[in-house]
Motif scaffolding. Structure first.
Motif, PDB file in Angstrom:
ATOM      1  N   GLU A   1      -4.554  -2.438   9.280  1.00 27.91           N
ATOM      2  CA  GLU A   1      -4.910  -1.348  10.072  1.00 27.91           C
ATOM      3  C   GLU A   1      -3.751  -0.415  10.215  1.00 27.91           C
ATOM      4  O   GLU A   1      -3.988   0.757  10.221  1.00 27.91           O
ATOM      5  CB  GLU A   1      -5.690  -1.796  11.261  1.00 27.91           C
ATOM      6  CG  GLU A   1      -7.107  -2.588  10.848  1.00 27.91           C
ATOM      7  CD  GLU A   1      -8.188  -1.714  10.235  1.00 27.91           C
ATOM      8  OE1 GLU A   1      -8.129  -0.493  10.452  1.00 27.91           O
ATOM      9  OE2 GLU A   1      -8.744  -2.194   9.676  1.00 27.91           O
ATOM     10  N   THR A   2      -2.782  -1.068  10.718  1.00 26.72           N
ATOM     11  CA  THR A   2      -1.615  -0.096  10.991  1.00 26.72           C
ATOM     12  C   THR A   2      -1.161   0.632   9.825  1.00 26.72           C
ATOM     13  O   THR A   2      -0.936   2.032   9.834  1.00 26.72           O
ATOM     14  CB  THR A   2      -0.458  -0.961  11.351  1.00 26.72           C
ATOM     15  OG1 THR A   2      -0.807  -1.862  12.514  1.00 26.72           O
ATOM     16  CG2 THR A   2       0.633  -0.228  11.925  1.00 26.72           C
ATOM     17  N   VAL A   3      -1.142   0.093   8.649  1.00 25.59           N
ATOM     18  CA  VAL A   3      -0.817   0.785   7.289  1.00 25.59           C
ATOM     19  C   VAL A   3      -1.807   1.700   6.845  1.00 25.59           C
ATOM     20  O   VAL A   3      -1.577   2.872   6.630  1.00 25.59           O
ATOM     21  CB  VAL A   3      -0.553  -0.095   6.225  1.00 25.59           C
ATOM     22  CG1 VAL A   3      -0.144   0.776   4.937  1.00 25.59           C
ATOM     23  CG2 VAL A   3       0.624  -0.980   6.451  1.00 25.59           C
TER      24      VAL A   3
ATOM     25  N   ALA B   1      -2.392   6.225   3.648  1.00 27.59           N
ATOM     26  CA  ALA B   1      -3.850   6.435   3.143  1.00 27.59           C
ATOM     27  C   ALA B   1      -3.766   6.363   1.391  1.00 27.59           C
ATOM     28  O   ALA B   1      -4.902   5.793   1.029  1.00 27.59           O
ATOM     29  CB  ALA B   1      -4.469   7.736   3.397  1.00 27.59           C
ATOM     30  N   HIS B   2      -2.616   6.426   0.730  1.00 22.22           N
ATOM     31  CA  HIS B   2      -2.617   6.272  -0.704  1.00 22.22           C
ATOM     32  C   HIS B   2      -2.392   4.873  -1.022  1.00 22.22           C
ATOM     33  O   HIS B   2      -2.712   4.585  -2.399  1.00 22.22           O
ATOM     34  CB  HIS B   2      -1.389   7.015  -0.911  1.00 22.22           C
ATOM     35  CG  HIS B   2      -1.332   8.635  -0.746  1.00 22.22           C
ATOM     36  ND1 HIS B   2      -2.430   9.481  -1.576  1.00 22.22           N
ATOM     37  CD2 HIS B   2      -0.634   9.424  -0.013  1.00 22.22           C
ATOM     38  CE1 HIS B   2      -2.220  10.871  -1.191  1.00 22.22           C
ATOM     39  NE2 HIS B   2      -1.330  10.671  -0.071  1.00 22.22           N
ATOM     40  N   GLU B   3      -2.245   3.899  -0.178  1.00 20.91           N
ATOM     41  CA  GLU B   3      -2.470   2.662  -0.366  1.00 20.91           C
ATOM     42  C   GLU B   3      -3.425   1.821  -0.224  1.00 20.91           C
ATOM     43  O   GLU B   3      -3.637   0.657  -0.023  1.00 20.91           O
ATOM     44  CB  GLU B   3      -0.881   1.910   0.223  1.00 20.91           C
ATOM     45  CG  GLU B   3       0.248   2.785   0.390  1.00 20.91           C
ATOM     46  CD  GLU B   3       0.945   2.327  -0.670  1.00 20.91           C
ATOM     47  OE1 GLU B   3       0.480   1.399  -1.592  1.00 20.91           O
ATOM     48  OE2 GLU B   3       1.913   3.218  -1.166  1.00 20.91           O
TER      49      GLU B   3
ATOM     50  N   GLY C   1      -6.913  -5.068  -1.807  1.00 18.19           N
ATOM     51  CA  GLY C   1      -6.375  -6.376  -2.435  1.00 18.19           C
ATOM     52  C   GLY C   1      -5.775  -7.272  -1.552  1.00 18.19           C
ATOM     53  O   GLY C   1      -6.391  -8.593  -1.614  1.00 18.19           O
ATOM     54  N   ILE C   2      -5.134  -6.823  -0.729  1.00 14.49           N
ATOM     55  CA  ILE C   2      -4.490  -7.956   0.383  1.00 14.49           C
ATOM     56  C   ILE C   2      -5.719  -8.405   1.227  1.00 14.49           C
ATOM     57  O   ILE C   2      -5.830  -9.701   1.409  1.00 14.49           O
ATOM     58  CB  ILE C   2      -3.722  -7.229   1.272  1.00 14.49           C
ATOM     59  CG1 ILE C   2      -2.212  -6.707   0.651  1.00 14.49           C
ATOM     60  CG2 ILE C   2      -3.485  -8.159   2.536  1.00 14.49           C
ATOM     61  CD1 ILE C   2      -1.257  -6.243   1.315  1.00 14.49           C
ATOM     62  N   THR C   3      -6.525  -7.586   1.598  1.00 13.64           N
ATOM     63  CA  THR C   3      -7.933  -8.162   2.498  1.00 13.64           C
ATOM     64  C   THR C   3      -8.782  -9.072   1.556  1.00 13.64           C
ATOM     65  O   THR C   3      -9.277 -10.133   1.951  1.00 13.64           O
ATOM     66  CB  THR C   3      -8.550  -6.927   2.821  1.00 13.64           C
ATOM     67  OG1 THR C   3      -7.734  -5.909   3.700  1.00 13.64           O
ATOM     68  CG2 THR C   3      -9.841  -7.339   3.760  1.00 13.64           C
ATOM     69  N   ARG C   4      -8.813  -8.624   0.317  1.00 16.94           N
ATOM     70  CA  ARG C   4      -9.750  -9.693  -0.483  1.00 16.94           C
ATOM     71  C   ARG C   4      -9.119 -11.076  -0.478  1.00 16.94           C
ATOM     72  O   ARG C   4      -9.774 -12.137  -0.433  1.00 16.94           O
ATOM     73  CB  ARG C   4      -9.899  -8.890  -1.829  1.00 16.94           C
ATOM     74  CG  ARG C   4     -10.561  -9.946  -2.698  1.00 16.94           C
ATOM     75  CD  ARG C   4     -10.905  -9.183  -4.090  1.00 16.94           C
ATOM     76  NE  ARG C   4      -9.670  -8.597  -4.763  1.00 16.94           N
ATOM     77  CZ  ARG C   4      -8.798  -9.620  -5.259  1.00 16.94           C
ATOM     78  NH1 ARG C   4      -9.033 -10.781  -5.673  1.00 16.94           N
ATOM     79  NH2 ARG C   4      -7.652  -8.939  -5.599  1.00 16.94           N
TER      80      ARG C   4
ATOM     81  N   ASN D   1       4.405  -0.823  16.391  1.00 16.28           N
ATOM     82  CA  ASN D   1       3.723  -1.740  16.049  1.00 16.28           C
ATOM     83  C   ASN D   1       4.098  -2.254  14.740  1.00 16.28           C
ATOM     84  O   ASN D   1       3.813  -3.618  14.216  1.00 16.28           O
ATOM     85  CB  ASN D   1       2.223  -1.226  16.181  1.00 16.28           C
ATOM     86  CG  ASN D   1       1.337  -2.595  16.250  1.00 16.28           C
ATOM     87  OD1 ASN D   1       1.429  -3.710  16.291  1.00 16.28           O
ATOM     88  ND2 ASN D   1      -0.067  -2.082  15.755  1.00 16.28           N
ATOM     89  N   PHE D   2       4.238  -1.629  13.766  1.00 15.69           N
ATOM     90  CA  PHE D   2       4.377  -1.957  12.375  1.00 15.69           C
ATOM     91  C   PHE D   2       5.989  -2.776  12.268  1.00 15.69           C
ATOM     92  O   PHE D   2       5.814  -3.741  11.462  1.00 15.69           O
ATOM     93  CB  PHE D   2       4.530  -0.700  11.432  1.00 15.69           C
ATOM     94  CG  PHE D   2       4.814  -1.285  10.059  1.00 15.69           C
ATOM     95  CD1 PHE D   2       4.228  -1.785   9.323  1.00 15.69           C
ATOM     96  CD2 PHE D   2       6.183  -0.821   9.756  1.00 15.69           C
ATOM     97  CE1 PHE D   2       4.534  -2.085   7.805  1.00 15.69           C
ATOM     98  CE2 PHE D   2       6.669  -1.031   8.326  1.00 15.69           C
ATOM     99  CZ  PHE D   2       6.005  -1.646   7.400  1.00 15.69           C
ATOM    100  N   LEU D   3       6.776  -2.369  12.944  1.00 10.52           N
ATOM    101  CA  LEU D   3       7.995  -3.234  12.868  1.00 10.52           C
ATOM    102  C   LEU D   3       7.827  -4.568  13.628  1.00 10.52           C
ATOM    103  O   LEU D   3       8.444  -5.425  12.878  1.00 10.52           O
ATOM    104  CB  LEU D   3       9.160  -2.094  13.685  1.00 10.52           C
ATOM    105  CG  LEU D   3       9.677  -0.861  13.064  1.00 10.52           C
ATOM    106  CD1 LEU D   3      10.636  -0.266  14.074  1.00 10.52           C
ATOM    107  CD2 LEU D   3      10.119  -1.058  11.703  1.00 10.52           C
TER     108      LEU D   3
END
Length: 273
Positions: free
Chosen positions: A56-58, A63-65, A71-74, A123-125
């Motif tokens: 969610e943070t990324v 948005a391009h990822e 794939g990571i969620t799957r 948050n991402f760090l």
């Protein structure tokens, strides 16, 4: 006769004690494997909890990822389902999915280097730090687990402990291996193709040339240049060589002497008084 029964009794007791020690060794090794896997399972479940927040943070900054995040969620959902279906035990299928998930997370953390705003997000760090520490603990636990599995499988396959393992159904344990092609692939070192070398460069000697003691020369090939006189005869066509003739250098001649010329005397008249 009594001594024979005593010796036979001692042999039977020795075999019994040896069998008991082997059985207890199998039990200890199996429990150690289960304990080491539980430590890994705790870290895997912690990673299951961190990945949704990371995604969610990324997603908010990169948005391009989208394909990478999907794939990571799957993979995360698939690994969590396998863990729940197997009761938290390790299987070959789950080990493969977990390794794919580890590789996907690493690739995501590398790809976000192109997003400065995301890298400055607090948050991402924090999520990045937690995931990195979790991956390190998973790697350390995997090494400890695989070492215990190796010792246990050696006991199961060795003689005579394999007889007892077959009697009490001690089966081989599953490794938690790294099957990623990028990790297993050897580094490729290239010093350039022959076509990339500059003109006139000396080629590298081959193994056959080194073994024969010959190397390519750096001198130019005389056949590559045209001769000055194409009609010149081949060597030896004139026969045996003639010795050179010696001619003394010419000497300088002195000029011939000239006879002296006579000059008549001149008279002067005395002055008149």
């Amino acid at each position: 006769m009594l001594w024979f029964f005593l010796i036979l009794l001692l042999v039977v007791l020795g075999i019994g004690f040896y069998a008991v020690s082997l059985y207890n060794g199998f039990v200890r090794s199996r429990n150690l494997i289960q304990e080491s896997w539980r430590q890994i399972d705790v870290e895997l479940n912690r990673r299951y909890d961190l990945i949704p927040n990371l995604v969610e943070t990324v997603r908010a900054y990169a948005a391009h990822e989208r394909n990478t995040l999907e794939g990571i969620t799957r993979l995360r959902n698939q690994a969590a389902a396998l863990a729940q279906a197997g009761g938290g035990s390790v299987t070959q299928e789950r080990a493969q999915v977990e390794e794919q998930l580890s590789g996907a997370v690493r690739n995501l953390l590398v790809s976000v280097e192109a997003y400065p705003e995301l890298k400055s997000n607090v948050n991402f760090l924090e999520l990045q730090r937690e995931l990195t520490a979790t991956e390190d603990r998973i790697a350390a636990g995997r090494r400890f687990y695989n070492a215990n599995v190796r010792n246990y499988n050696t006991q199961v396959e060795s003689f005579p402990s394999n007889i007892l393992a077959g009697m009490f159904t001690f089966e081989k344990a599953t490794y938690f291996e790294v099957n990623e092609a990028a990790v297993r692939q050897a580094p490729k070192v290239s010093f350039g193709e022959i076509s990339d070398r500059p003109e006139g460069a000396v080629p590298e000697p081959t193994n056959d040339q080194l073994a024969a003691g010959s190397q390519p020369s750096a001198l130019p090939n005389p056949q590559a240049y045209p001769q000055a006189n194409p009609a010149a005869p081949a060597p030896g066509e004139f026969g045996a060589p003639q010795p050179p003739t010696y001619a003394p250098p010419p000497q300088a001649q002195a000029p011939a002497p000239q006879p002296p010329t006579y000059q008549p005397p001149t008279y002067q008249q005395p002055p008149q008084q």
